[in-house]
Each structure stands twice: as C-alpha cells, then as structure tokens.
Design an enzyme around this catalytic site. Structure first.
Site, PDB file in Angstrom:
ATOM      1  CG  HIS A  72      -0.247   0.139   2.530  1.00 13.96           C
ATOM      2  ND1 HIS A  72       0.084  -0.967   3.288  1.00 13.96           N
ATOM      3  CD2 HIS A  72       0.195   1.212   3.225  1.00 13.96           C
ATOM      4  CE1 HIS A  72       0.689  -0.566   4.389  1.00 13.96           C
ATOM      5  NE2 HIS A  72       0.774   0.748   4.378  1.00 13.96           N
ATOM      6  NE  ARG A 107       1.617  11.406   8.879  1.00 13.29           N
ATOM      7  CZ  ARG A 107       2.738  10.972   8.311  1.00 13.29           C
ATOM      8  NH1 ARG A 107       3.037  11.351   7.077  1.00 13.29           N
ATOM      9  NH2 ARG A 107       3.552  10.169   8.952  1.00 13.29           N
ATOM     10  CD  GLU A 150      -1.472   3.064   6.563  1.00 11.11           C
ATOM     11  OE1 GLU A 150      -1.131   3.842   7.467  1.00 11.11           O
ATOM     12  OE2 GLU A 150      -0.785   2.083   6.201  1.00 11.11           O
ATOM     13  CG  ASN A 189      -2.215  11.397  12.920  1.00 12.59           C
ATOM     14  OD1 ASN A 189      -1.931  10.367  13.506  1.00 12.59           O
ATOM     15  ND2 ASN A 189      -1.631  11.757  11.782  1.00 12.59           N
ATOM     16  CD  GLU A 241      -0.559   9.220 -14.067  1.00 12.07           C
ATOM     17  OE1 GLU A 241      -0.182   9.430 -15.228  1.00 12.07           O
ATOM     18  OE2 GLU A 241       0.158   8.640 -13.208  1.00 12.07           O
TER      19      GLU A 241
END
Length: 139
Positions: free
Chosen positions: A5, A9, A54, A58, A116
């Site tokens: 992966h 964030r 992923e 936070n 993309e």
C-alpha cells in the site's frame, strides 16, 4: 516481495472518504482505531485483495498537512476516463489536468494528494469538452 500500500495522511476523514469512496469508487477493506495513539487507519482498494491506499487520520490534528514534492501521486486505471472525469466534475472535483489526449488526467484529494487517472487499454479518441480544456492549478 509484494507491494502492499501507499499511505497518505488526511485531515478531514469524512471529506477524504467521500472523495476516495463516493467519487473515485474505491472500497474500504479494513479500518482500525488506535485509541492510545489517537489515530485511525483505513485501507481502501479498487477491490478486495488489490493494492491499497492507507488513509491515516490523526484525531487531534487540526493543521493542514504540508504538500511534499517527494510524494508524487497515486495512479488508478479507469474503464472510461471521460465518464469518470465528468462524474468527478459534477461532484465538485476540479479536473486539474483534463484528459485532452484521451489517456491521462489529474485531480486532487481534499488533502492535496495528486491522483492520476489512466485510461485502460490505451487512449480514447480525443473529444470535447476535454480537448480544449485548460489545466487548472497544479498536479
């Protein structure tokens, strides 16, 4: 060795899931909350078992993450680049680099990650409105 992966964030989890799932069409394959670390990991893919993106959220982060040039973009092969770009545009996503060539386009996630889009099986014949559409911003 097996590719697993790429991680990005995200600041606004709802906006990011709306973009990746509702607009791009990825599916959530796994989600894990880490209360002690105060973060959530959400894995998305084009289908279960495919390489994943992923999303790391936070919980207490309030400042927009800076965009690093060391991370280029995520790329997805699509069945019809014109139809997907039209769908994204109608959902309020800016087409930063339109698919003028019938093969490639770029959009950005809510956190500024370049995405993309590549036409499966080679370029489609160029067509309007994409052919004459100018680039917007950066990608």
């Amino acid at each position: 060795m097996k590719y697993l992966h790429a991680m990005v964030r995200v600041l606004d989890l709802d906006a990011s899931l709306d973009f990746y799932v509702n607009k791009l069409g990825l599916v959530e394959t796994k989600r894990t909350d880490y209360p002690k670390g105060k973060f959530t990991l959400i894995y998305l893919a084009t289908e279960p078992g495919a390489p994943e993106v992923e999303l790391t959220h936070n919980w207490e982060e309030t400042e927009q993450y800076s965009e690093g040039r060391n991370f280029g973009h995520l790329a997805f092969e699509v069945d019809n680049i014109y139809q997907l770009c039209e769908k994204l545009q109608q959902a309020g996503v800016v087409i930063n680099r339109p698919p003028r060539c019938g093969h490639m386009a770029f959009v950005k996630s809510p956190d500024g990650i370049s995405i993309e889009l590549l036409q499966k099986g080679g370029a489609l014949p160029p067509q309007e409105p994409w052919l004459s559409m100018e680039n917007t911003g950066s990608w």
